[in-house]
Motif scaffolding. Structure first.
Motif, PDB file in Angstrom:
ATOM      1  N   GLY A  11       3.580 -24.291  -1.982  1.00 26.46           N
ATOM      2  CA  GLY A  11       2.594 -23.384  -1.401  1.00 26.46           C
ATOM      3  C   GLY A  11       3.184 -22.520  -0.306  1.00 26.46           C
ATOM      4  O   GLY A  11       2.919 -21.314  -0.238  1.00 26.46           O
ATOM      5  N   VAL A  12       4.010 -23.119   0.556  1.00 27.05           N
ATOM      6  CA  VAL A  12       4.670 -22.360   1.617  1.00 27.05           C
ATOM      7  C   VAL A  12       5.608 -21.319   1.012  1.00 27.05           C
ATOM      8  O   VAL A  12       5.652 -20.168   1.467  1.00 27.05           O
ATOM      9  CB  VAL A  12       5.441 -23.297   2.567  1.00 27.05           C
ATOM     10  N   PHE A  13       6.355 -21.715  -0.027  1.00 28.43           N
ATOM     11  CA  PHE A  13       7.273 -20.780  -0.681  1.00 28.43           C
ATOM     12  C   PHE A  13       6.520 -19.566  -1.225  1.00 28.43           C
ATOM     13  O   PHE A  13       6.919 -18.415  -0.999  1.00 28.43           O
ATOM     14  CB  PHE A  13       8.020 -21.480  -1.821  1.00 28.43           C
ATOM     15  N   PHE A  14       5.426 -19.813  -1.949  1.00 32.75           N
ATOM     16  CA  PHE A  14       4.660 -18.708  -2.535  1.00 32.75           C
ATOM     17  C   PHE A  14       4.016 -17.844  -1.454  1.00 32.75           C
ATOM     18  O   PHE A  14       3.921 -16.622  -1.599  1.00 32.75           O
ATOM     19  CB  PHE A  14       3.590 -19.240  -3.485  1.00 32.75           C
ATOM     20  N   ALA A  15       3.566 -18.457  -0.352  1.00 29.76           N
ATOM     21  CA  ALA A  15       2.956 -17.693   0.740  1.00 29.76           C
ATOM     22  C   ALA A  15       3.983 -16.775   1.399  1.00 29.76           C
ATOM     23  O   ALA A  15       3.701 -15.602   1.678  1.00 29.76           O
ATOM     24  CB  ALA A  15       2.356 -18.640   1.772  1.00 29.76           C
ATOM     25  N   VAL A  16       5.181 -17.301   1.642  1.00 25.45           N
ATOM     26  CA  VAL A  16       6.245 -16.490   2.239  1.00 25.45           C
ATOM     27  C   VAL A  16       6.641 -15.355   1.293  1.00 25.45           C
ATOM     28  O   VAL A  16       6.837 -14.215   1.712  1.00 25.45           O
ATOM     29  CB  VAL A  16       7.467 -17.364   2.585  1.00 25.45           C
ATOM     30  N   PHE A  17       6.732 -15.666  -0.003  1.00 29.49           N
ATOM     31  CA  PHE A  17       7.086 -14.643  -0.985  1.00 29.49           C
ATOM     32  C   PHE A  17       6.018 -13.551  -1.051  1.00 29.49           C
ATOM     33  O   PHE A  17       6.332 -12.363  -1.152  1.00 29.49           O
ATOM     34  CB  PHE A  17       7.272 -15.279  -2.367  1.00 29.49           C
ATOM     35  N   ALA A  18       4.755 -13.953  -0.972  1.00 31.60           N
ATOM     36  CA  ALA A  18       3.656 -12.979  -1.023  1.00 31.60           C
ATOM     37  C   ALA A  18       3.714 -12.032   0.171  1.00 31.60           C
ATOM     38  O   ALA A  18       3.584 -10.817   0.019  1.00 31.60           O
ATOM     39  CB  ALA A  18       2.304 -13.703  -1.052  1.00 31.60           C
ATOM     40  N   THR A  19       3.903 -12.583   1.365  1.00 35.79           N
ATOM     41  CA  THR A  19       3.963 -11.721   2.552  1.00 35.79           C
ATOM     42  C   THR A  19       5.199 -10.833   2.531  1.00 35.79           C
ATOM     43  O   THR A  19       5.165  -9.704   3.030  1.00 35.79           O
ATOM     44  CB  THR A  19       3.945 -12.569   3.840  1.00 35.79           C
ATOM     45  N   LEU A  20       6.277 -11.334   1.948  1.00 38.06           N
ATOM     46  CA  LEU A  20       7.484 -10.509   1.786  1.00 38.06           C
ATOM     47  C   LEU A  20       7.188  -9.323   0.874  1.00 38.06           C
ATOM     48  O   LEU A  20       7.585  -8.182   1.157  1.00 38.06           O
ATOM     49  CB  LEU A  20       8.618 -11.357   1.203  1.00 38.06           C
ATOM     50  N   ASN A  25       5.077  -2.526   1.557  1.00 41.14           N
ATOM     51  CA  ASN A  25       4.201  -1.368   1.767  1.00 41.14           C
ATOM     52  C   ASN A  25       4.619  -0.546   2.982  1.00 41.14           C
ATOM     53  O   ASN A  25       4.364   0.658   3.049  1.00 41.14           O
ATOM     54  CB  ASN A  25       2.750  -1.835   1.966  1.00 41.14           C
ATOM     55  N   PHE A  26       5.260  -1.194   3.934  1.00 43.99           N
ATOM     56  CA  PHE A  26       5.572  -0.547   5.202  1.00 43.99           C
ATOM     57  C   PHE A  26       6.863   0.273   5.160  1.00 43.99           C
ATOM     58  O   PHE A  26       7.189   0.941   6.135  1.00 43.99           O
ATOM     59  CB  PHE A  26       5.676  -1.599   6.309  1.00 43.99           C
ATOM     60  N   ILE A  27       7.606   0.213   4.059  1.00 42.63           N
ATOM     61  CA  ILE A  27       8.865   0.973   3.999  1.00 42.63           C
ATOM     62  C   ILE A  27       8.682   2.328   3.317  1.00 42.63           C
ATOM     63  O   ILE A  27       9.648   3.077   3.178  1.00 42.63           O
ATOM     64  CB  ILE A  27       9.974   0.175   3.283  1.00 42.63           C
ATOM     65  N   LEU A 100       4.716  -0.730  15.776  1.00 42.07           N
ATOM     66  CA  LEU A 100       3.328  -0.592  16.211  1.00 42.07           C
ATOM     67  C   LEU A 100       2.319  -0.971  15.129  1.00 42.07           C
ATOM     68  O   LEU A 100       1.446  -1.820  15.347  1.00 42.07           O
ATOM     69  CB  LEU A 100       3.070   0.841  16.681  1.00 42.07           C
ATOM     70  N   THR A 101       2.414  -0.363  13.952  1.00 42.13           N
ATOM     71  CA  THR A 101       1.447  -0.631  12.885  1.00 42.13           C
ATOM     72  C   THR A 101       1.486  -2.084  12.409  1.00 42.13           C
ATOM     73  O   THR A 101       0.435  -2.718  12.271  1.00 42.13           O
ATOM     74  CB  THR A 101       1.655   0.335  11.709  1.00 42.13           C
ATOM     75  N   PRO A 102       2.678  -2.671  12.146  1.00 43.83           N
ATOM     76  CA  PRO A 102       2.696  -4.096  11.796  1.00 43.83           C
ATOM     77  C   PRO A 102       2.077  -4.993  12.853  1.00 43.83           C
ATOM     78  O   PRO A 102       1.451  -6.003  12.528  1.00 43.83           O
ATOM     79  CB  PRO A 102       4.197  -4.388  11.625  1.00 43.83           C
ATOM     80  N   ALA A 103       2.248  -4.636  14.133  1.00 39.41           N
ATOM     81  CA  ALA A 103       1.648  -5.434  15.203  1.00 39.41           C
ATOM     82  C   ALA A 103       0.127  -5.437  15.093  1.00 39.41           C
ATOM     83  O   ALA A 103      -0.523  -6.469  15.275  1.00 39.41           O
ATOM     84  CB  ALA A 103       2.081  -4.893  16.569  1.00 39.41           C
ATOM     85  N   GLU A 271       3.612 -11.239   7.200  1.00 40.02           N
ATOM     86  CA  GLU A 271       3.658  -9.888   6.647  1.00 40.02           C
ATOM     87  C   GLU A 271       4.085  -8.887   7.718  1.00 40.02           C
ATOM     88  O   GLU A 271       4.914  -8.004   7.468  1.00 40.02           O
ATOM     89  CB  GLU A 271       2.287  -9.492   6.095  1.00 40.02           C
ATOM     90  N   SER A 272       3.546  -9.036   8.919  1.00 42.11           N
ATOM     91  CA  SER A 272       3.897  -8.127  10.014  1.00 42.11           C
ATOM     92  C   SER A 272       5.359  -8.283  10.411  1.00 42.11           C
ATOM     93  O   SER A 272       6.041  -7.291  10.703  1.00 42.11           O
ATOM     94  CB  SER A 272       3.003  -8.404  11.226  1.00 42.11           C
ATOM     95  N   LEU A 273       5.828  -9.520  10.416  1.00 42.61           N
ATOM     96  CA  LEU A 273       7.224  -9.764  10.774  1.00 42.61           C
ATOM     97  C   LEU A 273       8.164  -9.135   9.753  1.00 42.61           C
ATOM     98  O   LEU A 273       9.123  -8.443  10.113  1.00 42.61           O
ATOM     99  CB  LEU A 273       7.476 -11.269  10.876  1.00 42.61           C
ATOM    100  N   PHE A 274       7.891  -9.355   8.469  1.00 42.97           N
ATOM    101  CA  PHE A 274       8.728  -8.767   7.421  1.00 42.97           C
ATOM    102  C   PHE A 274       8.668  -7.239   7.470  1.00 42.97           C
ATOM    103  O   PHE A 274       9.688  -6.562   7.285  1.00 42.97           O
ATOM    104  CB  PHE A 274       8.290  -9.261   6.040  1.00 42.97           C
ATOM    105  N   ALA A 275       7.472  -6.708   7.709  1.00 46.38           N
ATOM    106  CA  ALA A 275       7.316  -5.250   7.768  1.00 46.38           C
ATOM    107  C   ALA A 275       8.177  -4.665   8.880  1.00 46.38           C
ATOM    108  O   ALA A 275       8.853  -3.639   8.696  1.00 46.38           O
ATOM    109  CB  ALA A 275       5.850  -4.893   7.991  1.00 46.38           C
ATOM    110  N   THR A 276       8.169  -5.300  10.043  1.00 47.98           N
ATOM    111  CA  THR A 276       8.978  -4.821  11.164  1.00 47.98           C
ATOM    112  C   THR A 276      10.468  -4.923  10.856  1.00 47.98           C
ATOM    113  O   THR A 276      11.244  -3.990  11.124  1.00 47.98           O
ATOM    114  CB  THR A 276       8.659  -5.633  12.432  1.00 47.98           C
TER     115      THR A 276
END
Length: 323
Positions: A11-20, A25-27, A100-103, A271-276
């Motif tokens: 579950g943790v693996f899939f959650a991390v992959f999903a947020t990755l 979207n942020f790039i 700013l936006t990811p925050a 998601e915010s961390l990966f986006a930044t």
């Protein structure tokens, strides 16, 4: 291997992959080349729409089970949660950089939890003073020193905040309305619901294109649409469409079956961390000390607030069960 821990780890693996995946979207502002973000989003959502149509054809039996009003709701949610959210994110990052936006987006799971707390009064508001203060402090820190970042210019932070707040508003509206919609349809119709939302995002983009054309937001008419000119745009649009709209949703649904809500709520902040991190990678720079401090405060406040709210919720459920 400890079999009891296996679902949790998965579950943790899939959650991390999903947020990755969602972080991709942020790039968008960094991969458009000579084209505008609106060219990119137009191509992306046409791809998403085609995938959605194929999805609906494959799952046409369940699509037919949804009433016309529910189908309309799903289409509208696609325009709000997929298209509106993506446009605001792209504009926010384009104007004010990768922090700013990811925050602001990191605040979304907290806002959802706070809405639940306002309705059910799970936890006294004074107990949330610390995590909420951390969130506000982090956002203020990033905003106050936004003009010191390489991409920022005088007054740009105001528009960056505007689009970031709009992104939060779109996602909150989508989350609340989507939850209500899903509660009214059979579980086996969830896939059809997702396909309709994908089509709705494409229809929303088609409706917006004349407005974008009138305001000269598209570069493709002058730059050309051939693969020789726009090949990079097409490849990136396809990749991000698959990652954010297909794989991200699939992985998150998988993780939701394995993880308690308190943990999945905290992991959304990734998601915010990966986006930044993605944005800084494309800018080829390290974060400033203010960006590090601000983002750390936002993420820590978000995780702490979610943990406190859902822990209180679980305690309340346990008391009810005991009685």
């Amino acid at each position: 291997m400890n079999t009891s821990a296996h679902p949790f780890t998965l579950g943790v693996f899939f959650a991390v992959f999903a947020t990755l995946c969602w972080g991709s979207n942020f790039i968008v502002p960094y991969v458009t080349g000579n084209y505008s973000i609106f060219d990119f989003l137009a191509v992306k959502f046409m791809i998403v729409g085609v995938i959605g149509v194929v999805w609906m054809i494959v799952d046409r039996t369940n699509v037919r089970e949804l009433t016309l009003p529910m189908q309309t709701v799903a289409l509208t949610l696609g325009a709000i949660g997929y298209l509106g959210y993506s446009v605001c994110i792209a504009c926010g990052v384009k104007i004010s950089g990768p922090v700013l936006t990811p925050a602001f987006i990191a605040v979304v799971p907290v806002m959802l939890a706070l809405l639940g707390n306002a309705q059910n009064k799970i936890l006294a508001w004074r107990k949330l003073a610390l995590p909420l203060s951390m969130l506000v402090f982090g956002l203020l820190l990033i905003n106050i020193f936004a003009n010191d970042t390489p991409l920022a210019s005088q007054g740009a932070a105001v528009f960056g905040v505007f689009f970031s707040v709009c992104a939060v508003a779109f996602w909150l509206a989508f989350s609340v309305l989507n939850q209500k919609g899903l509660s009214k349809i059979p579980a086996h119709s969830t896939s059809a619901w997702t396909g309709l939302m994908m089509v709705g995002s494409a229809l929303g983009m088609l409706l917006m294109m004349p407005l974008g054309w009138a305001f000269n937001l598209f570069e493709m008419p002058s730059q050309g649409a051939s693969f020789a000119n726009a090949g990079g745009l097409y490849v990136w649009a396809f990749l991000i469409a698959i990652l954010s709209s297909v794989l991200g949703a699939w992985a998150w649904n998988k993780s939701s079956r394995c993880l308690p809500m308190v943990l999945s709520g905290q992991l959304i902040a990734l998601e915010s961390l990966f986006a930044t991190l993605f944005g800084l990678l494309f800018e080829q720079r390290l974060p400033t000390q203010y960006e590090v401090l601000g983002m750390t405060a936002v993420l820590a406040g978000a995780v702490l607030a979610i943990r406190m709210l859902f822990a209180s919720h679980e305690m309340g459920r346990d008391k009810l069960s005991a009685s």
